[in-house]
Design an enzyme around this catalytic site. Sequence first.
Site, PDB file in Angstrom:
ATOM      1  N   GLY A 251      -0.491  -3.730  10.807  1.00  0.00           N
ATOM      2  CA  GLY A 251      -1.355  -3.926   9.453  1.00  0.00           C
ATOM      3  C   GLY A 251      -0.160  -4.476   8.648  1.00  0.00           C
ATOM      4  O   GLY A 251       0.761  -5.057   8.762  1.00  0.00           O
ATOM      5  N   SER A 252      -0.394  -3.992   7.182  1.00  0.00           N
ATOM      6  CA  SER A 252       0.263  -4.456   6.237  1.00  0.00           C
ATOM      7  C   SER A 252       1.484  -3.742   6.042  1.00  0.00           C
ATOM      8  O   SER A 252       1.787  -2.629   6.517  1.00  0.00           O
ATOM      9  CB  SER A 252      -0.566  -4.380   4.832  1.00  0.00           C
ATOM     10  OG  SER A 252      -0.634  -3.044   4.570  1.00  0.00           O
ATOM     11  N   ARG A 254       2.792  -2.769   3.442  1.00  0.00           N
ATOM     12  CA  ARG A 254       2.724  -1.689   2.446  1.00  0.00           C
ATOM     13  C   ARG A 254       2.254  -0.516   2.930  1.00  0.00           C
ATOM     14  O   ARG A 254       3.008   0.724   2.836  1.00  0.00           O
ATOM     15  CB  ARG A 254       1.557  -2.128   1.242  1.00  0.00           C
ATOM     16  CG  ARG A 254       1.366  -1.132   0.050  1.00  0.00           C
ATOM     17  CD  ARG A 254       0.134  -1.526  -0.575  1.00  0.00           C
ATOM     18  NE  ARG A 254      -1.005  -1.251   0.129  1.00  0.00           N
ATOM     19  CZ  ARG A 254      -1.888  -0.436   0.356  1.00  0.00           C
ATOM     20  NH1 ARG A 254      -1.511   0.966  -0.224  1.00  0.00           N
ATOM     21  NH2 ARG A 254      -2.884  -0.294   0.886  1.00  0.00           N
ATOM     22  N   GLY A 256       2.564   0.161   6.311  1.00  0.00           N
ATOM     23  CA  GLY A 256       3.555   0.465   7.366  1.00  0.00           C
ATOM     24  C   GLY A 256       4.771   1.405   6.692  1.00  0.00           C
ATOM     25  O   GLY A 256       5.048   2.390   7.429  1.00  0.00           O
ATOM     26  N   GLU A 273       4.177  -2.931  13.732  1.00  0.00           N
ATOM     27  CA  GLU A 273       4.274  -4.737  13.498  1.00  0.00           C
ATOM     28  C   GLU A 273       3.320  -4.711  12.432  1.00  0.00           C
ATOM     29  O   GLU A 273       1.994  -4.597  12.182  1.00  0.00           O
ATOM     30  CB  GLU A 273       3.344  -5.199  14.903  1.00  0.00           C
ATOM     31  CG  GLU A 273       3.547  -6.800  14.527  1.00  0.00           C
ATOM     32  CD  GLU A 273       2.893  -7.615  15.567  1.00  0.00           C
ATOM     33  OE1 GLU A 273       1.757  -8.248  15.259  1.00  0.00           O
ATOM     34  OE2 GLU A 273       3.483  -7.544  16.861  1.00  0.00           O
TER      35      GLU A 273
END
Length: 515
Positions: A251-252, A254, A256, A273
Amino acid sequence: MSPHAEITSNDGTTSGRVSTLSQPQLLFIDGKYIPGSDNATFPVKNPMTGSILYDCASASKADYETAIENAHSAYQTWSRTGPSARRRIFLKAADIMESYITGDAPEFMSQEVSATMHWIKVNVFATAGLFRETASLATHIRGEIVPADRPGTTIFVERQAVGVVFAIAPWNAPINLTARAIAVPLLCGNTVVLKPSEFSPKSQDLAIRALAAAGLPQGCVNVLPTSAERTPEVTEFAVKHPKILRVNFTGSDRVGRIIAGWAATCLKQCVLELGGKAPVVVFEDANIDDAVEAVVFGALAFSGQVCMSTERVILHKSISQEFKEKLLKKVETIKTGNHLEDSTVTISGLFTSAHAARVLGLVKSAVDGGAKLLTGDLQATGPRGTIIRPHILQDVSSNMDIAHVETFGPVILLSEFETDEEAVASANNSDFSLCGSVFSRDTLRALDISKRLRLGACHINGPSLYVESTLPQGGTGGGSGYGRFGGMAGVDAFTEKKIITIARPGLKFALEHHA
């Protein structure tokens, strides 16, 4: 009982097509579809029209606790299952998955994430391929025998499953990325608790349905869709739960970073990822037509909403004008519109109207700051303003937000270079490090440049948007995250090396003083 039972045969294939899109989506815990413990729900909407597609159960912390305990219990037996039994499940699931292309997959993905038929086929068939490739790993989870200095001792290093894995998979490739989040962990003998995106629970459930129909034992995978409001607290709860021993998230950057922070407090390993801002370097000797085709595909497939999407094209000054002219001509042939009304559309709506506004905001800010807009109308169309035409910019300066943040939309930034050093510096001038491409007829030169680019994957004379399930997928830190999905790299990520020593009976052990 599964809410899909009335349309699903014993082998999991769909028969007597009856739409189940409007039926509520439930939690999947211990092999059963059940409501949440407090009966909370949230609406899943069509991003194009805003209409409510169905109500989805929203898992609470109590539901996560139940799911984690069930997964922990299932791990005790699943981890001891032989490789052939696991292989058979994944091979059967692959066949079942392919049948969904004439079943629920087109309706679910089209309605939930505005997917065109091309993207639906990519998801279904890539997932079937992922299941088959995962099955092939079953007998490759191997250890080693290590020579021992101590007499009368044999040393084994065995690969063992970790335990319960917490996985979070996104909406943009809902079937394929759900399968990636759970397949290798399961094959290694782990069990999984999965949180799907609140935007695409039914699409993501197709991967679960295929595995369950193929014979995956109860409790091995548990799925807990959760409303946006509850997501932060249940995610933190799961990441920090003592029986969750690995975390994977796609995902994003932010989100992560938040997950990595939570995991760090309990020293828990993650595979993350995250974002991308893929550069494509086009040298003066490149085949321009091939490079244009690859950039258009890499940048505009699924409206640029892929972490591997091409966002930056770095052109040698001598071929820059020719490339721009051909790129603009090619982009003019791309059909943009409402896929619900026209099945021949290539670019349909983005996943929310808010995201479309964000993408246009980045473009408008760059234009206001002096960037030149080569094509694009700075407009969002469609019933809810989610459809954006391709936008191509040049003269983007380093102080503009669009130069550094992931656009995640149909936007291409063009820049120029004269020397190899300038090309490498420009490509590496990003916090993202997921993937990119190099175009040159001089393969050895391209290979040398690819080694100098800070990327987890670099494709020579091919698009940035390319992956196979056996490859070690991931970034090299920064906004693209760390760790690897795929193939033996995935086996490394979701197993532990365990030392086992055997001493000969009667072996004498003594403390000795060494000067």
